[in-house]
Design a protein around this motif. Structure first.
Motif: not given
Length: 885
Positions: A860-881
């Motif tokens: 999980p420690i290693i996976v957390s970095v991959i999850e971080m990369i995905k989270a960056f994309g989610r934040v950049k594309d996030a919408s307030v609905t």
């Protein structure tokens, strides 16, 4: 935010003359103009106003107005300049409007001065007020169109000062805010878009809030309620997309023992605004020269402002990512340090002004240091500890002289505002203010905040390095002691800092010492030598020494370091020619080859010699041995300097390329270079970079070498990560270059203001050239993907192997092991820095790294970095609905 060319040009033409740091004594820009041709140089010179022209004199008066002036001097000199503008405006209208715009956009710390000035002129010359309002309107709309968000914020701030000076009505100012906040009513509102608009509104609100509260309290309250609804919706959106992952990943401090709570800066600004509201919108630290003229300003005409439209598409603040508050002087048991109240709006205003000064004055560190030093004069007296701004510090030659004549038809300017001058109370109205802020501390924190900004700072690191050096010289009595304390505090915290921040810290520190004779009291840090060799404090000292040697020479630096630190001091940089020993079986062969290279033998002669010696070599080792001997000889011949080795490489480039045709060959070459220059990692990095440029080796061979077993012990050393980043940056740069060429070919006038008058026939793109560029782009994009995938795969393999070792040793917390702390920290930095590129092949990345069919899932420690990369994309594309209307 980036400045447009027009803004840069305006500043250089009309404000005080400033040059970039790399222009020597004003010759840089002129030299570039001369290189373009003599006619261009004359044309530029003719466009500049003459030194003694009316335009130049008027611009100078505006630029120096308020500089290092007491509140009494400000009101006195505003009167005088108001009379000048009133009398000269008709003759110099274009110059006046341009100068006013330059002043509030380039000197925003004095917006209160310029707003009051226009207000006074507007009393008897409403035509001037109309034109200034129209110009400011056009400036704000242009900034919105271009995505120049700092410019939009400064335009709003000036509108606020015009409101204070009764040039526009408070309701008009609220209408401007409403035009911008209409963005919040959009369906599927992008969070980055909303954050940007809310930020520029809240940042400008403190300057005009008292006027809005006095005249339109209900409308102001309605606006704040709308913003509050947005913050509630924003927080829920962040929770839904797990945005806390991104927040944590860009924080300069990591781990369980943080020195303070790391706030999101936008949320903190909202808290500061709420506290200001609870204080009845009174900010006693702001200078309000307009309040001295209320009885006059109230008689002036008001002017309307056109409706603003926020474009549908624009870039967000800070690359659409949140930012984190950075502090140094907090939680310390030191009476000499004043801990500021971060929830006070004054804390935001001061930091915001410093950020604006740093960003605007990036073209010249000397001007930047000057305005930072004089910042207390832009606030009420006693705002800053030890800064008495009630005593004049203005030189006589920069005060506004009422008897000075401009080269116009009019006589000398009158000293009075009008025929019946107003009686003005210029006494200090802020006598009860308690100084709560130390300028030096805030400047230090603001500069390091930029240096440590993740993923990347706004400007190049060298600018911030140079700025701190310049401020030390400008404020030589008060600033160096505070900076020294900050260095000590940061050194004590390096083990809770992000790994990338540690790296930036020792890079800055070594550079800083190089400007001050490498003098430092190393004895204070002697206790760190008792720590593990991989401890961040020990690594900080070792890498600082290594960098210092690069800035000077070995013996010079060694003489400044106490003997107690000799165990971590770098070895003497030198070559490692493996065939130098006469006892080596290939010594004679190598010496003969080296002699031929020294005599500049041709490629054919060298290859003929290879055929002679191949007979005496074992058949299985012939190619490797020839490669090793030849490359070692090439490096030995060129070891004196970079130019020497480049000359040798270029001379024998065909041979070098023929010896490096396969991935295995290229990896072997990298190892040879690394072995030869293992005592001088600076040369090693440069040589690998040059061989990469010449396509002798490729990026994959360098990345693969960095993760060989022999390199595991080098994880705590900066040269390894410098080589890694430089290699990846080269690959990414090639993609960008080809993309730029392709865009220029398809649309040659896309980025220019040139009117396209070519015919359709002339516009036709050469299909062969287009096809060639498209193929090239496909190839370099594929290479970029392969290199990044290889890099992540090797990182995961290295960390996973180490985690298995820790598991066998029953080590529960891998982050407690310094080796893993460094390696994991740099893995996170690679993911954070290159997430824009990695996000384009996220599915492939997850398949390679996180195989769902694997019976032993990735840690999980290693996976957390991959999850971080995905989270960056989610934040950049996030919408307030949610509906915020």
């Amino acid at each position: 935010m980036e400045r447009s060319r027009d803004e840069r040009g305006n500043r250089r033409e009309n404000a005080k003359k400033r040059y970039r740091d790399d222009d020597r004594r004003g010759g840089g820009r002129d030299r570039r103009n001369r290189e373009r041709g003599r006619s261009g140089y004359i044309e530029v010179q003719e466009q500049l106003p003459a030194e003694d022209s009316p335009e130049k004199r008027l611009t100078t008066l505006l630029v120096i107005l308020g500089d290092k002036m007491t509140p009494k001097e400000i009101t006195t000199n505003i009167d005088k300049v108001a009379n000048i503008l009133k009398n000269e405006y008709s003759k110099l209208e274009t110059q006046v409007l341009k100068a006013i715009k330059d002043c509030f956009m380039e000197l925003p710390m004095k917006s209160h001065v310029y707003g009051t000035l226009i207000g006074l002129v507007n009393v008897t010359r409403p035509d001037v007020g109309v034109k200034v309002v129209k110009m400011t309107t056009q400036t704000l709309q242009q900034c919105l169109n271009e995505g120049n968000w700092r410019g939009a914020k400064l335009s709003l701030k000036f509108f606020g000062e015009l409101t204070n000076a009764n040039v526009i009505l408070p309701r008009t100012m609220l209408d401007i805010y409403d035009d911008l906040l209409t963005t919040l009513d959009e369906q599927n509102l992008k969070m980055s878009r909303a954050d940007t608009i809310v930020y520029i509104v809240l940042a400008s609100l403190p300057y005009v809030a008292t006027r809005l509260r006095e005249r339109c309290p209900d409308v102001l309250e309605s606006m704040l309620a709308k913003i509050e609804r947005y913050f509630y919706a924003r927080e829920r959106t962040i929770l839904d997309i797990d945005g806390s992952v991104v927040r944590k990943s860009i924080q300069p401090y990591v781990g369980p023992n943080l020195p303070y709570e790391q706030h999101d800066t936008l949320e903190l600004l909202w808290t500061q605004i709420q506290n200001l509201k609870n204080n009845d919108w009174v900010c006693t630290t702001l200078l309000k020269p307009w309040s001295e003229y209320d009885s006059v300003l109230i008689t002036a005409d008001h002017h309307e402002v056109e409706k603003f439209i926020v474009p549908q598409e624009f870039g967000g603040m800070n690359n659409s990512l949140p930012t984190t508050l950075f502090r140094i002087f907090v939680g310390l048991d030191d009476e000499s340090i004043k801990e500021a109240d971060i929830t006070d709006i004054t804390y935001f205003i001061i930091n915001d002004m410093i950020d604006d000064i740093i960003d605007i004055m990036e073209v010249n560190r000397k001007d930047c240091a000057k305005y930072l030093k004089d910042l207390p004069y832009c606030f009420a007296p006693d705002t800053f500890i030890g800064k008495d701004t009630t005593i004049s510090a203005t030189k006589a030659d920069v005060k506004v002289d009422p008897e000075v004549k401009m080269e116009t038809e009019d006589d000398s300017f009158s000293n009075s505002y009008n025929d019946n001058p107003v009686s003005i109370d210029t006494s200090n109205s802020n006598q009860n203010i308690t100084a709560n802020y130390q300028l030096e501390q805030i400047v230090v924190e603001s500069t390091f905040k930029n240096i440590f900004q993740l993923p990347q700072p706004k400007h190049k690191y060298i600018f911030y390095h140079s700025l701190l050096t310049e401020v030390c010289k400008s404020m030589h009595e008060t600033f160096p002691p505070v900076l020294g304390k900050a260095i000590g505090i940061l050194f004590d915290r390096v083990d809770v800092m992000d790994v990338e921040c540690c790296y930036r810290f020792w890079n800055w520190f070594s550079h800083h010492l190089s400007n001050f004779g490498f003098i430092w009291n190393w004895k204070d840090w002697e206790s760190a030598l008792q720590l593990d060799p991989s401890h961040p404090k020990v690594c900080f000292l070792r890498e600082t020494f290594q960098k210092m040697v690069r800035y000077s020479y070995y013996e010079r630096i060694k003489s400044t370091i106490p003997d107690e630190f000799s165990s971590i001091f770098p070895i003497d940089p030198s070559t490692n020619f493996k065939y130098e020993d006469s006892a080596h079986p290939l010594h004679d062969l190598a010496e003969t080859l080296l002699g031929k290279i020294r005599k500049r033998a041709s490629n054919e002669e060298v290859q003929a010699y290879f055929k002679e010696i191949v007979a005496v070599l074992p058949s299985k080792e012939q190619d490797q041995t020839i490669r090793d001997v030849f490359i070692q000889c090439v490096l030995m011949q060129g070891c004196k300097s970079f130019s020497h080795v480049l000359n040798v490489i270029e001379r024998y480039l065909p041979i070098l390329q023929s010896l490096n045709e396969t991935p295995e060959d290229k990896l072997h070459t990298v190892k040879i270079v690394a072995e030869f220059w293992k005592k001088n990692t600076q040369f090693l990095g440069i040589l690998l970079d040059k061989l990469l440029n010449y396509r002798v080796i490729d990026a994959s061979s360098i990345i693969t070498w960095l993760f060989t077993k022999d390199m595991e012990t080098e994880v705590t050393k900066s040269y390894m990560w410098e080589i890694m980043k430089n290699t990846i940056n080269k690959v990414i740069s090639r993609v960008k270059q080809v993309q730029s060429k392709l865009e220029s070919l398809v649309n040659p006038h896309a980025d220019s203001d040139i009117i396209d008058i070519t015919s359709d026939v002339d516009k036709k793109v050469n299909p062969e050239e287009l096809r060639s560029l498209e193929n090239t782009l496909s190839n370099v994009t594929r290479e970029q993907k392969e290199v990044l995938l290889t890099l992540v795969n090797l990182f995961v393999g290295m960390l996973d192997n180490k985690l298995k070792e820790y598991n066998e040793q029953d080590i529960q917390d891998p982050m407690s092991q310094h080796w893993f702390w460094w390696a994991y920290g740099f893995f996170k930095e690679i993911g954070r820095l290159y997430q824009p590129q990695m996000s384009t092949f996220m599915v492939t990345l997850e398949t390679v790294i996180i195989d769902p069919s694997d019976t032993k899932p990735t840690n999980p420690i290693i996976v957390s970095v991959i999850e971080m990369i995905k989270a960056f994309g989610r934040v950049k594309d996030a919408s307030v609905t949610e509906d915020l209307s």
